[in-house]
Design a protein around this motif. Structure first.
Motif, PDB file in Angstrom:
ATOM      1  N   THR A   5      19.818  58.376  97.924  1.00  0.00           N
ATOM      2  CA  THR A   5      19.707  57.184  98.770  1.00  0.00           C
ATOM      3  C   THR A   5      20.310  55.991  98.053  1.00  0.00           C
ATOM      4  O   THR A   5      20.049  55.768  96.866  1.00  0.00           O
ATOM      5  N   VAL A   6      21.104  55.212  98.779  1.00  0.00           N
ATOM      6  CA  VAL A   6      21.666  53.971  98.251  1.00  0.00           C
ATOM      7  C   VAL A   6      21.041  52.807  99.019  1.00  0.00           C
ATOM      8  O   VAL A   6      21.038  52.795 100.254  1.00  0.00           O
ATOM      9  N   ILE A   7      20.488  51.830  98.285  1.00  0.00           N
ATOM     10  CA  ILE A   7      19.890  50.649  98.909  1.00  0.00           C
ATOM     11  C   ILE A   7      20.529  49.392  98.318  1.00  0.00           C
ATOM     12  O   ILE A   7      21.104  49.423  97.217  1.00  0.00           O
ATOM     13  N   ASP A   8      20.411  48.277  99.048  1.00  0.00           N
ATOM     14  CA  ASP A   8      20.784  46.995  98.463  1.00  0.00           C
ATOM     15  C   ASP A   8      19.551  46.375  97.820  1.00  0.00           C
ATOM     16  O   ASP A   8      18.462  46.976  97.832  1.00  0.00           O
ATOM     17  N   LEU A   9      19.687  45.189  97.270  1.00  0.00           N
ATOM     18  CA  LEU A   9      18.584  44.577  96.530  1.00  0.00           C
ATOM     19  C   LEU A   9      17.515  43.963  97.419  1.00  0.00           C
ATOM     20  O   LEU A   9      16.522  43.425  96.932  1.00  0.00           O
ATOM     21  N   GLN A  10      17.702  44.067  98.728  1.00  0.00           N
ATOM     22  CA  GLN A  10      16.653  43.697  99.672  1.00  0.00           C
ATOM     23  C   GLN A  10      15.911  44.927 100.179  1.00  0.00           C
ATOM     24  O   GLN A  10      15.025  44.821 101.033  1.00  0.00           O
ATOM     25  N   GLY A  11      16.266  46.105  99.651  1.00  0.00           N
ATOM     26  CA  GLY A  11      15.596  47.339 100.027  1.00  0.00           C
ATOM     27  C   GLY A  11      16.177  48.020 101.252  1.00  0.00           C
ATOM     28  O   GLY A  11      15.651  49.047 101.699  1.00  0.00           O
TER      29      GLY A  11
ATOM     30  N   SER B 154      32.853  50.164  93.902  1.00  0.00           N
ATOM     31  CA  SER B 154      31.417  50.461  93.968  1.00  0.00           C
ATOM     32  C   SER B 154      31.003  51.148  95.257  1.00  0.00           C
ATOM     33  O   SER B 154      29.834  51.486  95.434  1.00  0.00           O
ATOM     34  N   ASN B 155      31.945  51.380  96.138  1.00  0.00           N
ATOM     35  CA  ASN B 155      31.654  52.096  97.382  1.00  0.00           C
ATOM     36  C   ASN B 155      31.639  53.608  97.171  1.00  0.00           C
ATOM     37  O   ASN B 155      31.190  54.353  98.037  1.00  0.00           O
ATOM     38  N   LEU B 156      32.121  54.090  96.004  1.00  0.00           N
ATOM     39  CA  LEU B 156      32.303  55.521  95.778  1.00  0.00           C
ATOM     40  C   LEU B 156      31.423  56.027  94.634  1.00  0.00           C
ATOM     41  O   LEU B 156      31.347  55.409  93.571  1.00  0.00           O
ATOM     42  N   ILE B 157      30.767  57.159  94.874  1.00  0.00           N
ATOM     43  CA  ILE B 157      29.974  57.841  93.846  1.00  0.00           C
ATOM     44  C   ILE B 157      30.368  59.307  93.828  1.00  0.00           C
ATOM     45  O   ILE B 157      30.356  59.974  94.873  1.00  0.00           O
ATOM     46  N   LEU B 158      30.713  59.826  92.658  1.00  0.00           N
ATOM     47  CA  LEU B 158      31.071  61.237  92.532  1.00  0.00           C
ATOM     48  C   LEU B 158      29.848  62.017  92.067  1.00  0.00           C
ATOM     49  O   LEU B 158      29.180  61.640  91.106  1.00  0.00           O
ATOM     50  N   ILE B 159      29.554  63.116  92.777  1.00  0.00           N
ATOM     51  CA  ILE B 159      28.334  63.894  92.552  1.00  0.00           C
ATOM     52  C   ILE B 159      28.695  65.352  92.320  1.00  0.00           C
ATOM     53  O   ILE B 159      29.560  65.902  93.013  1.00  0.00           O
ATOM     54  N   SER B 160      28.038  65.984  91.346  1.00  0.00           N
ATOM     55  CA  SER B 160      28.188  67.420  91.117  1.00  0.00           C
ATOM     56  C   SER B 160      26.838  68.097  91.336  1.00  0.00           C
ATOM     57  O   SER B 160      25.839  67.718  90.709  1.00  0.00           O
ATOM     58  N   ALA B 161      26.823  69.075  92.238  1.00  0.00           N
ATOM     59  CA  ALA B 161      25.603  69.817  92.567  1.00  0.00           C
ATOM     60  C   ALA B 161      25.671  71.203  91.944  1.00  0.00           C
ATOM     61  O   ALA B 161      26.587  71.977  92.243  1.00  0.00           O
TER      62      ALA B 161
ATOM     63  N   ASP C  88      28.702  46.692  90.166  1.00  0.00           N
ATOM     64  CA  ASP C  88      28.718  45.276  90.556  1.00  0.00           C
ATOM     65  C   ASP C  88      27.313  44.691  90.653  1.00  0.00           C
ATOM     66  O   ASP C  88      27.143  43.540  91.048  1.00  0.00           O
ATOM     67  N   GLU C  89      26.304  45.488  90.307  1.00  0.00           N
ATOM     68  CA  GLU C  89      24.900  45.054  90.225  1.00  0.00           C
ATOM     69  C   GLU C  89      24.357  44.566  91.559  1.00  0.00           C
ATOM     70  O   GLU C  89      23.481  43.699  91.616  1.00  0.00           O
ATOM     71  N   LYS C  90      24.850  45.162  92.656  1.00  0.00           N
ATOM     72  CA  LYS C  90      24.406  44.765  93.986  1.00  0.00           C
ATOM     73  C   LYS C  90      23.586  45.833  94.698  1.00  0.00           C
ATOM     74  O   LYS C  90      22.841  45.521  95.625  1.00  0.00           O
ATOM     75  N   ASN C  91      23.708  47.103  94.277  1.00  0.00           N
ATOM     76  CA  ASN C  91      23.031  48.207  94.953  1.00  0.00           C
ATOM     77  C   ASN C  91      22.371  49.135  93.950  1.00  0.00           C
ATOM     78  O   ASN C  91      22.680  49.111  92.753  1.00  0.00           O
ATOM     79  N   LEU C  92      21.469  49.990  94.455  1.00  0.00           N
ATOM     80  CA  LEU C  92      20.820  51.018  93.649  1.00  0.00           C
ATOM     81  C   LEU C  92      21.060  52.385  94.271  1.00  0.00           C
ATOM     82  O   LEU C  92      21.012  52.542  95.497  1.00  0.00           O
ATOM     83  N   PHE C  93      21.307  53.364  93.405  1.00  0.00           N
ATOM     84  CA  PHE C  93      21.420  54.765  93.809  1.00  0.00           C
ATOM     85  C   PHE C  93      20.144  55.465  93.341  1.00  0.00           C
ATOM     86  O   PHE C  93      19.830  55.468  92.146  1.00  0.00           O
ATOM     87  N   ILE C  94      19.397  56.052  94.278  1.00  0.00           N
ATOM     88  CA  ILE C  94      18.089  56.633  93.968  1.00  0.00           C
ATOM     89  C   ILE C  94      18.112  58.134  94.258  1.00  0.00           C
ATOM     90  O   ILE C  94      18.369  58.553  95.386  1.00  0.00           O
TER      91      ILE C  94
END
Length: 386
Positions: A142-148, A170-177, A124-130
């Motif tokens: 780390t997940v941030i919004d566009l205001q940091g 956009s609230n969910l992120i699937l991760i494989s470690a 949705d182009e509102k957040n960043l996953f770092i």
């Protein structure tokens, strides 16, 4: 000449020169008419000059990214049709910027005190996953919004990490470690709940089908093969269903799924099939296939919503390391399979297309841009047109 002026002139001529006869009056009238006509023509000429200027849309020009402090690490993707996100490394720290490609305006979104491995933009182009590196076997997510503002931050022990953002939630992120021996543990990050929960999955590389289900290829560790069954998995109730067999690759797009397979044992051709979320076939096409030892080399591609599929395609089948004939960039309509050639003799490099489908970031660092209408390729780093 105004109407009043024209009327006074005619009256003066009639009173003074009536005795000179009809022909003089006629001659004067003709001259007067010619003068007015000239004025009218001048006005039309001015209007004609102005019309094209007003009707032609001014062409926007790109303002290349300039890095004065640090090293350009790459562009992550699009925030809008004009804005992108890019990273600048400064030793062990890094800065993440928002940048307008056409105005040159930039703003600092986030400064990391750790080296940045990857940055993802939310669907949705509102957040960043770092993803930053704490150490060789520890990553900070780390997940941030566009205001940091930090919305969620989780640490994971892993040799490698893969992740995929849910485009339907956009609230969910699937991760494989991954561990050093390539065993893996899947996790689900919930941004709002600031949680990271372990999942049950047979494969680490999955694609979201909807907000609750994923699809993946169920490879056999005991019997390695080029193809595998396509499986649908519900992440909340841990339920599997085999959908198709003999699939080489799968990729999700907006409200659908693409598979790559072979038809009737033709190993020199790859069949691309586009399906709805319910696995109803929309269209399909075949392309020459490049082989890479016992594997296939699949060229880079990207989707424009659920309308178009952009992909690089070789001109003929060959061994990948011997192929030297360049690639065509093809735009395929998902609903009909209709094709359009956008570029000839192009390099097979990663693509990321803007939301409106008018341009694509291009290159291993997304350091170039392709204008899809003209086929023009421009460097985004103060270099000449390529």
């Amino acid at each position: 000449m105004s109407g009043n002026q024209r009327q006074k002139a005619r009256g003066f001529v009639t009173a003074t020169y009536l005795c000179k006869g009809f022909f003089l009056i006629l001659a004067f009238s003709l001259l007067l008419l010619a003068g007015c006509q000239k004025d009218d023509d001048s006005e039309l000429e001015k209007d004609g000059d102005a019309a094209p200027e007003n009707s032609v849309e001014s062409k926007k020009e790109l303002v290349p990214i300039e890095v004065n402090d640090g090293q350009f690490s790459g562009i992550s993707g699009w925030l809008s049709n004009e804005k992108v996100v890019y990273t600048v490394s400064k030793g062990n720290t890094a800065d993440i910027y928002e940048y307008n490609l056409y105005s040159g305006e930039k703003s600092l979104l986030y400064t990391s005190e750790l080296p940045i491995v990857d940055v993802l933009i939310s669907p949705d182009e509102k957040n960043l996953f770092i993803h930053t590196s704490v150490s060789t076997y520890e990553g900070l997510l780390t997940v941030i919004d566009l205001q940091g503002k930090v919305l969620n931050s989780q640490s994971l022990t892993a040799a490698e990490l893969t992740y995929t953002w849910n485009p339907y939630d956009s609230n969910l992120i699937l991760i494989s470690a991954f561990s050093e021996d390539w065993t893996f543990t899947p996790y689900l990050m919930n941004i709002e709940e600031e949680s990271l929960s372990e999942l049950t999955l047979n494969e680490p590389f999955v694609h979201w089908l909807n907000s609750e289900e994923v699809v993946y290829l169920d490879w056999s560790s005991e019997n390695p093969a080029l193809f595998a069954p396509l499986v649908k998995h519900s992440i909340f109730i841990d339920q599997n269903e085999t959908i198709l067999d003999h699939i080489f690759q799968v990729k999700g797009f907006d409200q659908g799924v693409m598979t790559i397979s072979a038809e009737n044992g033709k190993m020199d051709e790859a069949v691309y099939t586009f399906m709805t979320e319910q696995f109803e076939v929309l269209s399909s096409f075949s392309v020459p296939q490049l082989t890479n030892y016992s594997d296939w080399l699949i060229p880079y591609s990207d989707f424009i919503g659920n309308e178009s599929f952009l992909s690089f395609q070789p001109l003929h089948s060959s061994e990948a390391d011997l192929y030297q004939d360049g690639f065509q960039l093809i735009n395929t309509k998902l609903s009909s399979g209709e094709k359009e050639i956008l570029l000839e003799n192009a390099e097979n490099e990663p693509l990321s297309c803007s939301p409106d489908g008018k341009a694509c970031l291009y290159g291993y660092y997304f350091e170039k841009l392709i204008h899809l209408e003209s086929g023009e390729i421009i460097s985004l780093m103060k270099e000449e047109i390529l």
